[in-house]
Design a protein around this motif. Sequence first.
Motif, PDB file in Angstrom:
ATOM      1  N   ALA A  40       2.531  10.020  -5.538  1.00 13.26           N
ATOM      2  CA  ALA A  40       2.827   9.333  -4.287  1.00 13.26           C
ATOM      3  C   ALA A  40       3.237   7.882  -4.525  1.00 13.26           C
ATOM      4  CB  ALA A  40       1.625   9.397  -3.345  1.00 13.26           C
ATOM      5  N   SER A  41       2.533   7.189  -5.409  1.00 12.43           N
ATOM      6  CA  SER A  41       2.871   5.794  -5.695  1.00 12.43           C
ATOM      7  C   SER A  41       4.228   5.685  -6.387  1.00 12.43           C
ATOM      8  CB  SER A  41       1.787   5.153  -6.566  1.00 12.43           C
ATOM      9  OG  SER A  41       0.558   5.080  -5.881  1.00 12.43           O
ATOM     10  N   HIS A  65       3.940   0.164 -10.303  1.00 10.42           N
ATOM     11  CA  HIS A  65       3.238   1.115  -9.437  1.00 10.42           C
ATOM     12  C   HIS A  65       2.202   1.915 -10.198  1.00 10.42           C
ATOM     13  CE1 HIS A  65       5.503   4.602 -11.078  1.00 10.42           C
ATOM     14  NE2 HIS A  65       6.507   3.765 -11.156  1.00 10.42           N
ATOM     15  N   ALA A  66       1.244   2.450  -9.442  1.00 11.73           N
ATOM     16  CA  ALA A  66       0.264   3.373 -10.013  1.00 11.73           C
ATOM     17  C   ALA A  66       0.993   4.625 -10.490  1.00 11.73           C
ATOM     18  CB  ALA A  66      -0.785   3.724  -8.970  1.00 11.73           C
ATOM     19  N   ARG A 120       0.851  -1.183   0.000  1.00 13.14           N
ATOM     20  CA  ARG A 120       0.000   0.000   0.000  1.00 13.14           C
ATOM     21  C   ARG A 120       0.888   1.234   0.000  1.00 13.14           C
ATOM     22  NH1 ARG A 120      -4.355   0.449   4.642  1.00 13.14           N
ATOM     23  NH2 ARG A 120      -2.600   1.198   5.867  1.00 13.14           N
ATOM     24  N   CYS A 121       0.613   2.129  -0.908  1.00 12.66           N
ATOM     25  CA  CYS A 121       1.389   3.364  -1.065  1.00 12.66           C
ATOM     26  C   CYS A 121       1.593   4.059   0.282  1.00 12.66           C
ATOM     27  CB  CYS A 121       0.632   4.282  -2.023  1.00 12.66           C
ATOM     28  SG  CYS A 121       1.380   5.890  -2.274  1.00 12.66           S
ATOM     29  N   VAL A 123       2.810  -1.491  -6.094  1.00 12.74           N
ATOM     30  CA  VAL A 123       2.470  -0.388  -5.191  1.00 12.74           C
ATOM     31  C   VAL A 123       1.168   0.246  -5.657  1.00 12.74           C
ATOM     32  CG1 VAL A 123       3.176   1.862  -4.277  1.00 12.74           C
ATOM     33  CG2 VAL A 123       4.891   0.073  -4.677  1.00 12.74           C
ATOM     34  N   LEU A 124       0.174   0.237  -4.770  1.00 11.60           N
ATOM     35  CA  LEU A 124      -1.149   0.767  -5.102  1.00 11.60           C
ATOM     36  C   LEU A 124      -1.624   1.731  -4.030  1.00 11.60           C
ATOM     37  CD1 LEU A 124      -2.877  -2.589  -6.121  1.00 11.60           C
ATOM     38  CD2 LEU A 124      -2.002  -0.844  -7.682  1.00 11.60           C
ATOM     39  N   ARG A 125      -2.496   2.648  -4.428  1.00 16.89           N
ATOM     40  CA  ARG A 125      -3.147   3.527  -3.473  1.00 16.89           C
ATOM     41  C   ARG A 125      -4.109   2.691  -2.606  1.00 16.89           C
ATOM     42  NH1 ARG A 125      -1.816   7.369  -1.258  1.00 16.89           N
ATOM     43  NH2 ARG A 125      -3.932   8.211  -1.080  1.00 16.89           N
TER      44      ARG A 125
END
Length: 217
Positions: free
Chosen positions: A68-69, A63-64, A13-14, A158-160
């Motif tokens: 942030a990601s 990653h997204a 999780r980011c 990596v995801l929000r």
Amino acid sequence: MAKTSTFRLLLIRCAQTEWDAVGRLQGSADLPLSEQGRAWASGLGERLASDEDALPKPGLVLHAPDEASAETASILAGPSKARTKAIPEFSAMSLGLWEGLRREELAERHPKNFGQWQSDPGSINPPEGDALASVQTRVLFAIARAAEKHPKKRVAVVLRPIEYELVRRVMMSLTGAEASGPSEPFWPKPDEGSSVELFTINPGDLQGLLGQTKASA
């Protein structure tokens, strides 16, 4: 009998943004990490590079595409010298008119919608936002493609928070881990950090699930 291949997915999780830290709904708003978030990502990167018995050292971090990601992926990939790649299908769910509101504000202004989102989020769409089911499907299809393309590579994703939790629930179901604990909220509480989970899955099981989803759409 031929050995069934498996895919190891490190789901992350980011790290937190300032909005996450105060319980504000971020959705598709593109924000940088907070200092606390950067510190967490740095610590995780060192852990992944030095403690392979606990979590696998990634060779590729998908990653997204939000800031942030991308920053989370870059920081944690550094010590392992892993490659990073943005995946458009991992984009965060738009929360429409809810974006920018604190949980308490949403609960006060729209108590019925808030309660429904908490108890059965798939049954309601945020006004002018995305449908949860469509977000889940596009993210899972992208993960299935990654499993097919990189079957032997140690892959981190990596995801929000919303996308992370959608994928986590599916992976728990595929691995028979539903009873390991209650589901997390679709956005972290202000005092929560980020989360990391390792899943070993059969890509065929994921493809089968997605085939059923597509057929029923």
